[in-house]
Design a protein around this motif. Structure first.
Motif, PDB file in Angstrom:
ATOM      1  N   VAL A  28       8.178   1.956   2.245  1.00 37.23           N
ATOM      2  CA  VAL A  28       9.034   1.186   1.321  1.00 37.23           C
ATOM      3  C   VAL A  28       9.297   1.380  -0.001  1.00 37.23           C
ATOM      4  O   VAL A  28       8.033   1.518  -0.868  1.00 37.23           O
ATOM      5  N   GLN A  74       8.562  -6.736   2.649  1.00 30.43           N
ATOM      6  CA  GLN A  74       7.967  -5.478   3.444  1.00 30.43           C
ATOM      7  C   GLN A  74       7.225  -4.588   2.302  1.00 30.43           C
ATOM      8  O   GLN A  74       6.223  -4.071   2.869  1.00 30.43           O
ATOM      9  N   ALA A  75       7.805  -4.441   1.297  1.00 30.36           N
ATOM     10  CA  ALA A  75       6.966  -3.773   0.026  1.00 30.36           C
ATOM     11  C   ALA A  75       5.738  -4.322  -0.364  1.00 30.36           C
ATOM     12  O   ALA A  75       4.764  -3.579  -0.409  1.00 30.36           O
TER      13      ALA A  75
END
Length: 465
Positions: free
Chosen positions: A277, A311-312
């Motif tokens: 990501v 997500q990151a």
């Protein structure tokens, strides 16, 4: 009319139907020079899958990755722990990026990162290394009230307008002026830094502890002395650890190789998410953040739409957990020492091999003018056409004959840079050194396919003038 139900999206089917068009699609819709360049040097491969430090093509041939996606794949590709974290965060259906709440994951990742630089207090999360540098430049200028940034020749800090202003390679800057007010000094030149600081308008020095272009480390003592000078003149030290950070050099950050260095701002990105990501982070001292975000009116004065996304953040937390559990930093130091030592032992054996340098798993292999007349004439032919062609001549057979992916360290440089995934070990070292030795033997024989390819590169370089 028959209802076939919702169509949905089938990624596997799309790739099966259209994946073979990859180079044509790039040529038509993206950067058309990329497929052209890859075809010219024989890098137009089709990789079907990847895991760890290896790729495989459709025929099942495996390729050793000594590039790690320019450093983003610190743990190699598809690490199971990071993959699971991403599946878990998607399955959690979090209320992500509402922008009017405080989610837990950014704070938890910031807390984990700051453990490795205890003199720093706060973190800003963006989406890339260049954003991390942009953040540091903005924060330094605002916190000091000064406009000018000092950087080093041959530096690379990114390609957006602010980071481009501190890019030491003219080829990247050409045609994009005007940029920010800046001044370049040689890496290690304390006298030049002292002269510039006397003007009283310098906000910061931004520096890579080990420059990616050419793999040149700051001279011993330079970072500490520069820090003292900067602070004496109320300016800041920015350490760009986008490529060197997160274990790459055998310490968590490369500036930690020098005792007493405590940058005011530190930029990280690349390997922080395991390559999954886009993510970047700027770590800094509390007073700098308090000055930038000085009131509720300024709460969004610097922000990023996708910054701190779940997500990151989940990927970053998983990466740091893997680094601790699998002792990634120690492996980078141990394996890097082994690889660098075995390559350095070849310097006296090959007249075209000039120097091997670096730290951890960031290694530069530099080639230079040979002594024998026969090889000198061939070297001169390449240099007259374009500096850097010999290094490219080494990179190509490493891929074509030995299925090892490497890169030339910078434009017009006779240097190969090795930045493999930090999970490699002795088997990968053996494979690379054996292949490199064979390529060097071929180069010093004065004939063969390597020099034939060199003539092709010369023609290409002349045609592009």
């Amino acid at each position: 009319m028959k209802d076939d139900g919702p169509k949905g999206f089938d990624l596997a089917q799309l790739l099966a139907e259209r994946g073979a068009e990859r180079y044509e699609l790039h040529t038509k819709h993206l950067n058309h020079q990329l497929p052209r360049m890859l075809h010219t040097i024989g890098f137009d491969k089709i990789y079907e899958r990847a895991e760890g430090a290896h790729f495989w093509d459709a025929e099942g041939n495996d390729y050793l990755d000594m590039l790690a996606g320019f450093g983003v794949m610190g743990l190699g590709r598809h690490h199971p722990v990071v993959r699971k974290a991403l599946h878990d965060v998607l399955d959690a259906s979090l209320a992500d990026l509402t922008r009017f709440d405080c989610q837990p994951l950014p704070g938890l990742l910031a807390e984990k990162l700051l453990v490795h630089s205890p003199h720093l207090d706060r973190v800003f999360f963006g989406n890339s290394g260049t954003e991390a540098v942009e953040t540091a430049l903005k924060f330094a200028r605002y916190a000091t009230g000064r406009p000018r940034i000092i950087y080093c020749t041959h530096a690379f800090h990114g390609l957006t307008t602010g980071s481009l202003s501190v890019n030491g390679e003219g080829g990247f800057r050409d045609g994009f002026a005007p940029l920010l007010p800046d001044t370049a000094i040689e890496l290690g030149d304390l006298d030049a830094l002292r002269r510039e600081l006397k003007h009283g308008d310098v906000a910061a020095l931004v520096v890579e502890p080990i420059q990616g272009k050419g793999v040149h480390a700051a001279p011993p003592g330079f970072l500490r002395a520069a820090q003292e000078l900067l602070h004496k003149h109320k300016a800041l030290l920015i350490a760009d650890e986008v490529q060197t950070g997160l274990g790459r050099t055998g310490d968590f950050y490369a500036y930690q190789h020098e005792e007493g260095v405590e940058p005011d701002l530190v930029c990280v990105a690349k390997a922080l998410s395991g390559g999954y990501v886009p993510v970047g982070a700027t770590l800094g001292k509390g007073w700098i953040f308090r000055r930038v975000y000085s009131s509720m009116d300024r709460v969004l004065v610097h922000s990023a739409s996708f910054g701190s996304n779940a997500q990151a953040m989940a990927a970053g937390l998983a990466v740091l957990a893997v680094m601790e559990d699998e002792e990634i930093v120690a492996n980078a130091r141990r394996t890097g020492d082994l690889l660098r030592g075995r390559l350095a032992a070849l310097v006296d054996r090959y007249e075209l091999l000039h120097e091997v340098r670096g730290r951890g798993l960031m290694i530069g292999i530099e080639f230079g003018r040979p002594s024998s007349l026969k090889l000198r004439s061939r070297w001169a032919m390449l240099q007259a056409a374009r500096k850097g062609l010999f290094a490219q001549m080494v990179v190509v057979p490493l891929l074509q004959k030995h299925r090892i992916l490497t890169q030339v360290s910078g434009d017009h440089l006779e240097v190969i840079k090795l930045i493999p995934p930090l999970v490699i070990g002795e088997p990968e070292v053996d494979r690379f050194v054996t292949a490199f030795t064979e390529v060097m033997d071929d180069a010093h024989s004065g004939g063969g396919l390597m020099w034939d390819f060199g003539r092709t590169l010369v023609k290409q370089a002349v045609a592009n003038r």
